[in-house]
Design a protein around this motif. Structure first.
Motif, mmCIF file in Angstrom:
data_model
loop_
_atom_site.group_PDB
_atom_site.id
_atom_site.type_symbol
_atom_site.label_atom_id
_atom_site.label_comp_id
_atom_site.label_asym_id
_atom_site.label_seq_id
_atom_site.Cartn_x
_atom_site.Cartn_y
_atom_site.Cartn_z
ATOM 1 N N GLY A 80 -2.619 68.154 95.258
ATOM 2 C CA GLY A 80 -3.451 67.502 96.265
ATOM 3 C C GLY A 80 -2.691 66.761 97.343
ATOM 4 N N PHE A 81 -1.356 66.864 97.321
ATOM 5 C CA PHE A 81 -0.550 66.098 98.270
ATOM 6 C C PHE A 81 0.179 66.983 99.287
ATOM 7 N N ALA A 82 -0.307 68.186 99.499
ATOM 8 C CA ALA A 82 0.279 69.027 100.542
ATOM 9 C C ALA A 82 -0.006 68.411 101.903
ATOM 10 N N PRO A 83 0.899 68.565 102.872
ATOM 11 C CA PRO A 83 0.676 67.989 104.207
ATOM 12 C C PRO A 83 -0.591 68.536 104.865
ATOM 13 N N PHE A 84 -1.181 67.743 105.713
ATOM 14 C CA PHE A 84 -2.466 68.064 106.333
ATOM 15 C C PHE A 84 -2.393 69.288 107.233
ATOM 16 N N ASN A 85 -3.393 70.177 107.064
ATOM 17 C CA ASN A 85 -3.618 71.298 107.971
ATOM 18 C C ASN A 85 -2.433 72.271 108.027
ATOM 19 N N GLN A 86 -1.706 72.382 106.925
ATOM 20 C CA GLN A 86 -0.567 73.305 106.867
ATOM 21 C C GLN A 86 -0.904 74.460 105.928
ATOM 22 N N PRO A 87 -0.556 75.704 106.300
ATOM 23 C CA PRO A 87 -0.833 76.835 105.405
ATOM 24 C C PRO A 87 -0.037 76.720 104.117
ATOM 25 N N LEU A 88 -0.631 77.184 103.023
ATOM 26 C CA LEU A 88 0.009 77.057 101.716
ATOM 27 C C LEU A 88 1.346 77.783 101.669
ATOM 28 N N GLN A 89 1.481 78.861 102.456
ATOM 29 C CA GLN A 89 2.751 79.597 102.448
ATOM 30 C C GLN A 89 3.903 78.792 103.044
ATOM 31 N N ASN A 90 3.584 77.692 103.719
ATOM 32 C CA ASN A 90 4.645 76.822 104.239
ATOM 33 C C ASN A 90 5.189 75.880 103.177
ATOM 34 N N ALA A 91 4.570 75.889 101.997
ATOM 35 C CA ALA A 91 5.042 75.064 100.887
ATOM 36 C C ALA A 91 5.861 75.950 99.952
ATOM 37 N N LEU A 92 7.159 75.735 99.926
ATOM 38 C CA LEU A 92 8.065 76.573 99.145
ATOM 39 C C LEU A 92 8.254 75.956 97.761
ATOM 40 N N VAL A 93 7.846 76.691 96.733
ATOM 41 C CA VAL A 93 7.862 76.166 95.366
ATOM 42 C C VAL A 93 8.738 77.030 94.474
ATOM 43 N N SER A 94 9.122 76.460 93.338
ATOM 44 C CA SER A 94 9.925 77.193 92.366
ATOM 45 C C SER A 94 9.071 78.237 91.643
ATOM 46 N N ASP A 95 9.735 79.224 91.076
ATOM 47 C CA ASP A 95 9.076 80.299 90.338
ATOM 48 C C ASP A 95 8.594 79.754 88.987
ATOM 49 N N ARG A 96 7.296 79.675 88.810
ATOM 50 C CA ARG A 96 6.767 79.125 87.563
ATOM 51 C C ARG A 96 6.915 80.069 86.382
ATOM 52 N N ASN A 97 7.234 81.337 86.622
ATOM 53 C CA ASN A 97 7.565 82.227 85.512
ATOM 54 C C ASN A 97 8.881 81.803 84.868
ATOM 55 N N LEU A 98 9.782 81.264 85.696
ATOM 56 C CA LEU A 98 11.054 80.768 85.184
ATOM 57 C C LEU A 98 10.944 79.323 84.717
ATOM 58 N N PHE A 99 10.078 78.563 85.389
ATOM 59 C CA PHE A 99 9.940 77.134 85.074
ATOM 60 C C PHE A 99 8.462 76.814 84.833
ATOM 61 N N PRO A 100 7.919 77.238 83.689
ATOM 62 C CA PRO A 100 6.473 77.112 83.441
ATOM 63 C C PRO A 100 5.974 75.685 83.287
ATOM 64 N N LYS A 101 6.876 74.717 83.079
ATOM 65 C CA LYS A 101 6.429 73.336 82.919
ATOM 66 C C LYS A 101 6.176 72.641 84.257
ATOM 67 N N LEU A 102 6.524 73.296 85.353
ATOM 68 C CA LEU A 102 6.251 72.723 86.664
ATOM 69 C C LEU A 102 4.761 72.813 86.974
ATOM 70 N N PRO A 103 4.205 71.795 87.643
ATOM 71 C CA PRO A 103 4.850 70.532 88.009
ATOM 72 C C PRO A 103 4.941 69.581 86.823
ATOM 73 N N THR A 104 6.002 68.797 86.800
ATOM 74 C CA THR A 104 6.195 67.863 85.695
ATOM 75 C C THR A 104 5.503 66.527 85.931
ATOM 76 N N SER A 105 5.216 66.228 87.183
ATOM 77 C CA SER A 105 4.515 64.990 87.499
ATOM 78 C C SER A 105 3.953 65.078 88.903
ATOM 79 N N VAL A 106 3.053 64.172 89.215
ATOM 80 C CA VAL A 106 2.467 64.113 90.553
ATOM 81 C C VAL A 106 3.460 63.520 91.539
ATOM 82 N N TYR A 107 4.242 62.534 91.086
ATOM 83 C CA TYR A 107 5.122 61.788 91.985
ATOM 84 C C TYR A 107 6.590 62.217 91.906
ATOM 85 N N GLY A 108 6.928 63.036 90.910
ATOM 86 C CA GLY A 108 8.315 63.461 90.782
ATOM 87 C C GLY A 108 9.168 62.547 89.955
ATOM 88 N N ASN A 109 8.548 61.641 89.206
ATOM 89 C CA ASN A 109 9.297 60.675 88.436
ATOM 90 C C ASN A 109 9.501 61.073 86.973
#
Length: 314
Positions: A280-309
Motif C-alpha cells: 500500500g505504499f507505492a508512490p502516487f499515480n505510478q504504474p506498477l511496472q515502475n516498481a522493481l521487486v525481487s523474484d519471489r520464487n527465489l525469495f518467497p518470504k518477501l515482503p518481510t515487513s511493511v517498513y523494512g525493519n
C-alpha cells in the motif's frame, strides 16, 4: 493531522489537492511538523498549523494545549491520518467536545498476514491514498483520485542553476538511501547504474540524501563523473522540492524521496528490497511496472515487513 514520517506526510498531499478542488468551499488546516510545511505551499484553501513537539505541544499537557489551539480555529471535523497515541488523544478530545472525527484504518492485520514468514497471504492491500480518502468519506467528503492534478514545474533559482548548470537534455534524480538497510540497493550495484547513466553526456544525474555519512558517500560517487552532482547539503529543503519538480525521472528506494517526487507529478522508478509495493505504499499515480521487486520464487518470504525493519534468512 499527520505528524510523521516524511514519506507518509508527502502521501497526504495528492489526496488534499484533490479534496480542495472537489470541495472548494471547505477550509483545511493541516497539523504537522514545521519541516513539512513546504509540501503544502500553493494549495488553495489550505493552511498549515505547526505542531511544536519540543515546547508548546510537548507531552500530554502539550497535547491539551494543541487541542485548545485548534479549537480556536473553529474546526468542524477532525481527520486523524496518523492513528498514533498523540493523534488519538487529540481526536478523542474533539469527539468529547461534540465534533465529528474519523481515523485512518492502517489495516494492520492484513499487513501482518502479507509480511508473515509462514502462511503468507500475498495479495494487494488498499493504498494509503485510498485509506486517506476513506477517512474523508466518513466525514462526508467524497474524494476522487482518478484525475489528479499536479503543480507546475518550479522556476529554478540562479543558485540552483549555478550548481547543476544548463547543458543537459535529461535531468535524472537518484536517491539511493532509505531508513533501513534492507530497503537499500547495494551501493556497488547502484554505482554501476549511475556509471551507465553517466555514459550519456546529455544526462545530468543529481544525487539526493542527507546526513554526514550519506553526503560523504555521494561526494565520492559524484567525483567520478562530470555529469553527476551531489545535491545533499547544498540547498535548502524548499529549493530541493523545486529542483525535484523539474526532474524527468526519480530513481529511489522505498523512501520519502519517491513520495516527494510522485506528489509533484514526476515519473518515479522505485527499487524494493524487504518491502513490497503491494503493501500500500507505492508512490502516487505510478504504474506498477515502475516498481522493481525481487523474484519471489527465489525469495518467497518477501515482503518481510511493511517498513523494512525485519530481515529473515533465506
Amino acid at each position: 493531522m499527520r505528524l510523521s514520517a516524511m514519506g507518509d506526510v508527502a502521501m497526504t498531499v495528492p489526496v488534499l489537492r484533490a479534496f480542495v478542488k472537489q470541495h472548494p468551499t471547505v477550509q483545511i488546516t493541516v497539523v504537522s511538523r514545521p519541516f513539512f510545511k513546504p509540501f503544502f505551499d500553493g494549495i488553495p484553501n489550505l493552511s498549515f498549523f505547526v505542531f511544536d513537539e519540543k515546547e508548546r505541544h510537548k507531552g500530554f499537557l502539550g497535547l491539551l494545549r494543541l487541542f485548545s489551539d485548534l479549537k480556536q480555529l473553529k474546526i468542524d471535523v477532525f481527520a486523524d491520518l496518523h492513528n498514533v497515541l498523540r493523534s488519538k488523544i487529540v481526536r478523542t478530545l474533539f469527539a468529547l467536545s461534540g465534533k465529528k472525527v474519523a481515523v485512518v484504518d492502517k489495516g494492520r492485520e492484513a499487513k501482518k498476514a502479507l509480511t508473515a514468514a509462514e502462511n503468507k497471504v500475498f495479495k494487494p492491500l488498499p493504498t494509503m491514498f485510498e485509506n486517506h480518502t476513506q477517512v474523508f468519506q466518513k466525514l462526508g467528503f467524497a474524494v476522487d483520485l482518478s484525475n489528479p492534478e499536479f503543480p507546475e514545474k518550479a522556476i529554478l533559482s540562479p543558485e540552483i542553476v549555478s550548481i547543476i548548470g544548463e547543458n543537459y537534455q535529461k535531468l535524472i534524480g537518484i536517491a539511493p538511501f532509505a531508513q533501513y538497510e534492507s530497503k537499500v540497493y547495494p551501493l556497488d550495484l547502484m554505482q554501476e547504474v549511475i556509471a551507465k547513466l553517466a555514459e550519456n553526456p546529455e544526462n545530468k544525474i543529481l544525487l539526493f540524501g542527507g546526513g554526514k555519512k550519506e553526503i560523504e558517500i555521494l561526494d565520492s560517487i559524484s567525483s567520478l563523473h562530470k555529469n553527476v552532482i551531489n545535491m545533499a547539503g547544498k540547498i535548502k529543503f524548499q529549493q530541493e522540492l523545486q529542483l525535484i519538480s523539474n526532474l524527468d525521472v526519480m530513481l529511489s528506494m522505498d523512501s520519502g524521496n519517491a513520495h516527494i517526487a510522485a506528489m509533484l507529478g514526476v515519473k518515479v522508478v522505485t527499487l524494493w528490497g524487504a518491502t513490497h509495493p503491494l503493501a500500500g505504499f507505492a508512490p502516487f499515480n505510478q504504474p506498477l511496472q515502475n516498481a522493481l521487486v525481487s523474484d519471489r520464487n527465489l525469495f518467497p518470504k518477501l515482503p518481510t515487513s511493511v517498513y523494512g525493519n525485519k530481515i529473515y534468512k533465506f
